[in-house]
Design a protein around this motif. Structure first.
Motif, PDB file in Angstrom:
ATOM      1  N   UNK A   1       0.797  -1.233   0.000  1.00  0.00           N
ATOM      2  CA  UNK A   1       0.000   0.000   0.000  1.00  0.00           C
ATOM      3  C   UNK A   1       0.834   1.291   0.000  1.00  0.00           C
ATOM      4  N   UNK A   2       2.148   1.191   0.088  1.00  0.00           N
ATOM      5  CA  UNK A   2       2.940   2.419   0.228  1.00  0.00           C
ATOM      6  C   UNK A   2       2.827   3.316  -0.996  1.00  0.00           C
ATOM      7  N   UNK A   3       2.825   2.720  -2.189  1.00  0.00           N
ATOM      8  CA  UNK A   3       2.715   3.523  -3.413  1.00  0.00           C
ATOM      9  C   UNK A   3       1.402   4.274  -3.469  1.00  0.00           C
ATOM     10  N   UNK A   4       0.296   3.557  -3.252  1.00  0.00           N
ATOM     11  CA  UNK A   4      -1.030   4.192  -3.332  1.00  0.00           C
ATOM     12  C   UNK A   4      -1.192   5.236  -2.235  1.00  0.00           C
ATOM     13  N   UNK A   5      -0.691   4.940  -1.038  1.00  0.00           N
ATOM     14  CA  UNK A   5      -0.844   5.900   0.065  1.00  0.00           C
ATOM     15  C   UNK A   5      -0.078   7.192  -0.195  1.00  0.00           C
ATOM     16  N   UNK A   6       1.153   7.056  -0.668  1.00  0.00           N
ATOM     17  CA  UNK A   6       1.971   8.243  -0.929  1.00  0.00           C
ATOM     18  C   UNK A   6       1.388   9.046  -2.090  1.00  0.00           C
ATOM     19  N   UNK A   7       0.905   8.340  -3.115  1.00  0.00           N
ATOM     20  CA  UNK A   7       0.322   9.073  -4.242  1.00  0.00           C
ATOM     21  C   UNK A   7      -0.917   9.844  -3.789  1.00  0.00           C
ATOM     22  N   UNK A   8      -1.747   9.215  -2.950  1.00  0.00           N
ATOM     23  CA  UNK A   8      -2.943   9.907  -2.460  1.00  0.00           C
ATOM     24  C   UNK A   8      -2.544  11.163  -1.685  1.00  0.00           C
ATOM     25  N   UNK A   9      -1.499  11.047  -0.868  1.00  0.00           N
ATOM     26  CA  UNK A   9      -1.018  12.207  -0.125  1.00  0.00           C
ATOM     27  C   UNK A   9      -0.502  13.303  -1.044  1.00  0.00           C
ATOM     28  N   UNK A  10       0.206  12.901  -2.089  1.00  0.00           N
ATOM     29  CA  UNK A  10       0.796  13.882  -3.003  1.00  0.00           C
ATOM     30  C   UNK A  10      -0.269  14.574  -3.849  1.00  0.00           C
ATOM     31  N   UNK A  11      -1.309  13.819  -4.221  1.00  0.00           N
ATOM     32  CA  UNK A  11      -2.406  14.448  -4.971  1.00  0.00           C
ATOM     33  C   UNK A  11      -3.050  15.553  -4.137  1.00  0.00           C
ATOM     34  N   UNK A  12      -3.260  15.240  -2.851  1.00  0.00           N
ATOM     35  CA  UNK A  12      -3.886  16.230  -1.979  1.00  0.00           C
ATOM     36  C   UNK A  12      -2.939  17.408  -1.748  1.00  0.00           C
ATOM     37  N   UNK A  13      -1.651  17.094  -1.620  1.00  0.00           N
ATOM     38  CA  UNK A  13      -0.674  18.153  -1.397  1.00  0.00           C
ATOM     39  C   UNK A  13      -0.627  19.099  -2.596  1.00  0.00           C
ATOM     40  N   UNK A  14      -0.637  18.509  -3.775  1.00  0.00           N
ATOM     41  CA  UNK A  14      -0.622  19.320  -4.993  1.00  0.00           C
ATOM     42  C   UNK A  14      -1.846  20.242  -5.037  1.00  0.00           C
ATOM     43  N   UNK A  15      -2.990  19.679  -4.658  1.00  0.00           N
ATOM     44  CA  UNK A  15      -4.220  20.477  -4.655  1.00  0.00           C
ATOM     45  C   UNK A  15      -4.135  21.600  -3.613  1.00  0.00           C
ATOM     46  N   UNK A  16      -3.566  21.285  -2.454  1.00  0.00           N
ATOM     47  CA  UNK A  16      -3.419  22.305  -1.397  1.00  0.00           C
ATOM     48  C   UNK A  16      -2.516  23.434  -1.878  1.00  0.00           C
TER      49      UNK A  16
END
Lengths: 224, 330
Positions: free
Chosen positions: A39-54
């Motif tokens: 799950x590390x790939x999916x979790x980090x990508x989800x975090x980065x998507x939100x970070x990019x949006x922020x």
């Protein structure tokens, strides 16, 4: 060549890191499937998507580097989950506290921020060097950065030294048995696999080397 | 990947939407952030029991929300522990003035996120305690043991104690005792497939089994040729009993939980041998649970959990419960 790192540099770094994580998501998934739970790939990508949006949010109030890094910490803690969320969150939160506002930092300050971030990760996760975690990539990078700063090396040289040290630390995890995290259930069966956390952490240092030492921060427009 | 999903990224939300539609009389789902609360929460003057885990283990934990068990459950992404803001929102929603107990399975992510949640909730003035579940004997170092099937039993016992009006310290003590007295071990006959990954987490040839598997597809203690059901049950039960040090005549609760893709038909074959094995070792199977209670998406296999009972724990186990996955006495 500029020896100061601006707020714009930090933003460029974070966007480059988000792009990097998206590019290596499949690699992180494969590494984690081998010794963890994939799950590390999916979790980090989800975090980065939100970070990019922020970061793209025009209403975001981030007038100094500390506020920016605190936003990063809170975003990752509330979106990544798993062990990685609190650990990356601890890194950015402690780095933010160390720089206490300010719109530029020097190499010496950056080294202090990274050291504080490492301490934050270790206080939360209780991992030491050679436990086969992200600490194995981060700690050598911090040591290299501190050494370069003490020697008065140019910023780009110091960041490159940190990158090289982080990469070596990441590769070193291949030969290790894990003492923390899910890979620790495997005992000797974890040997031979590179740690996914050390891999995502290496990306953080690598993108720092690509962005924080640049004479001009990469334009935000060119990075989507 | 053959799954009844729409988009992998939507699976957790859509599953929660379905849960809400199926059990509107028992629970309500919050989507921002994700938590599931019992419909009548907060219950004034009662300790609130909250548990969280990654999604993909259903009915754990969302299926255990309701009277006599959990006040709230926090579902994370698939196999990923929920985040501190979820626990905090759930705490604010269900706290009834008597404090909150977090039941935490021992995984690094689960522990780190609940530590942060505890700090945040205490900063807001809530009285919060936590109990760690670490029952997996496949991991030999006791401090590092994973939380497995015992979570269901600890949540039921804590929920019953809270429903009976016991104070937080008492609920915590009883939950801790149930956690301390439970042991589990699992076996996988096939890997699970995480929707966002799209292929099996590990390769397991058709003639092999993974003994001591974790509930996220983490590899287990060792890989062996697949044996007959009775032999597999004996391996699991022996490993558990070796670690429990129970005297003959002790009453136990025996749970057999499928891991997601093993039919109930086979689970009864497993329970049949487990029951005989425990009796042959002088134990009294005083209570049991056979079905899918803690799963690992579509993994084939099962886990065995034993809980050493005493009259107080039996009374709490027997107390009424009304949740999607466990209901009796109502």
């Amino acid at each position: 060549m500029s020896q100061e790192i601006s707020l714009a540099h930090f933003r460029a770094w974070l966007l480059a890191y988000a792009e990097h994580i998206e590019a290596i998501e499949a690699q992180l998934t494969d590494l984690d499937a081998a010794i963890g739970d994939a799950d590390h790939g999916a979790n980090m990508r989800r975090g980065m998507e939100r970070l990019r949006a922020r970061l793209a949010d025009p209403g975001l109030q981030c007038d100094d580097i500390g506020a920016l890094l605190r936003t990063v910490a809170m975003t990752l803690v509330s979106t990544v989950g798993g062990a990685a969320g609190p650990l990356y969150g601890a890194f950015f939160l402690r780095a933010a506290q160390e720089c206490q506002g300010g719109s530029v930092v020097t190499l010496v300050q950056l080294a202090r921020m990274f050291r504080a971030g490492l301490q934050g990760i270790q206080q939360r996760g209780k991992a030491q060097l050679n436990d086969k975690t992200l600490v194995d990539a981060l700690e050598p990078a911090v040591v290299a950065l501190e050494k370069a700063a003490a020697e008065g090396a140019p910023l780009a040289v110091a960041l490159e030294a940190a990158r090289v040290a982080a990469e070596a630390g990441m590769r070193h995890t291949i030969g290790l048995q894990a003492n923390r995290g899910r890979a620790s259930y495997l005992g000797p069966r974890a040997i031979g696999h590179q740690d996914p956390g050390a891999t995502s952490l290496y990306g953080l240092i690598r993108t720092a080397a690509e962005t924080l030492g640049a004479a001009q921060p990469a334009s935000l427009a060119s990075r989507r | 990947m053959q799954k009844l999903i729409n988009e992998p990224a939507d699976a957790v939300v859509e599953s929660l939407e379905g849960l809400q539609l199926a059990y509107p009389h028992l629970l309500r789902v919050s989507f921002s952030p994700h938590y599931v609360a019992r419909v009548d929460a907060p219950v004034r003057g009662k300790v609130s029991v909250i548990s969280g885990s990654g999604s993909g283990h259903e009915p754990l934990n969302v299926g255990y929300v309701g009277r006599g068990m959990l006040d709230a459950a926090c579902p994370g992404a698939i196999f990923t522990s929920p985040t501190p803001d979820q626990y905090l929102a759930a705490t604010r929603a269900v706290e009834g003035g008597a404090g909150v107990l977090y039941i935490v399975k021992n995984y690094m992510g689960g522990v780190l996120n609940t530590e942060m949640a505890l700090e945040l909730a205490r900063e807001e003035g809530y009285d919060v305690a936590s109990v760690l579940v670490k029952d997996d004997v496949a991991v030999e170092a006791a401090h590092n043991r994973r939380g497995m099937g015992a979570a269901v039993l600890v949540e039921k016992i804590a929920g019953a104690a809270a429903e009976a009006g016991r104070p937080l310290a008492e609920v915590t003590r009883l939950a801790q005792r149930a956690s301390d007295q439970a042991r589990s071990m699992g076996v996988a006959l096939s890997s699970c497939t995480v929707p966002s990954v799209g292929r099996p987490t590990f390769d397991l040839p058709a003639d092999q089994m993974e003994l001591g598997v974790g509930i996220h597809g983490e590899p287990g203690r060792l890989r062996l040729p697949l044996a007959k059901a009775d032999t597999v049950v004996e391996m699991l039960a022996e490993a558990i009993l070796k670690d429990m040090a129970v005297r003959p005549g002790t009453s136990v609760l025996a749970m057999v939980s499928g891991l997601g893709a093993t039919p109930q038909h086979e689970l009864f074959i497993v329970f049949r041998r487990l029951h005989a094995f425990l009796q042959a070792h002088g134990l009294v199977v005083a209570r049991c649970l056979v079905g899918n209670y803690v799963t690992s998406l579509d993994m084939a296999g099962c886990m065995v959990t034993l809980l050493q009972l005493d009259p107080e724990l039996i009374a709490l186990w027997d107390a009424p419960v009304h949740t999607p996955a466990l209901t009796w006495g109502v």
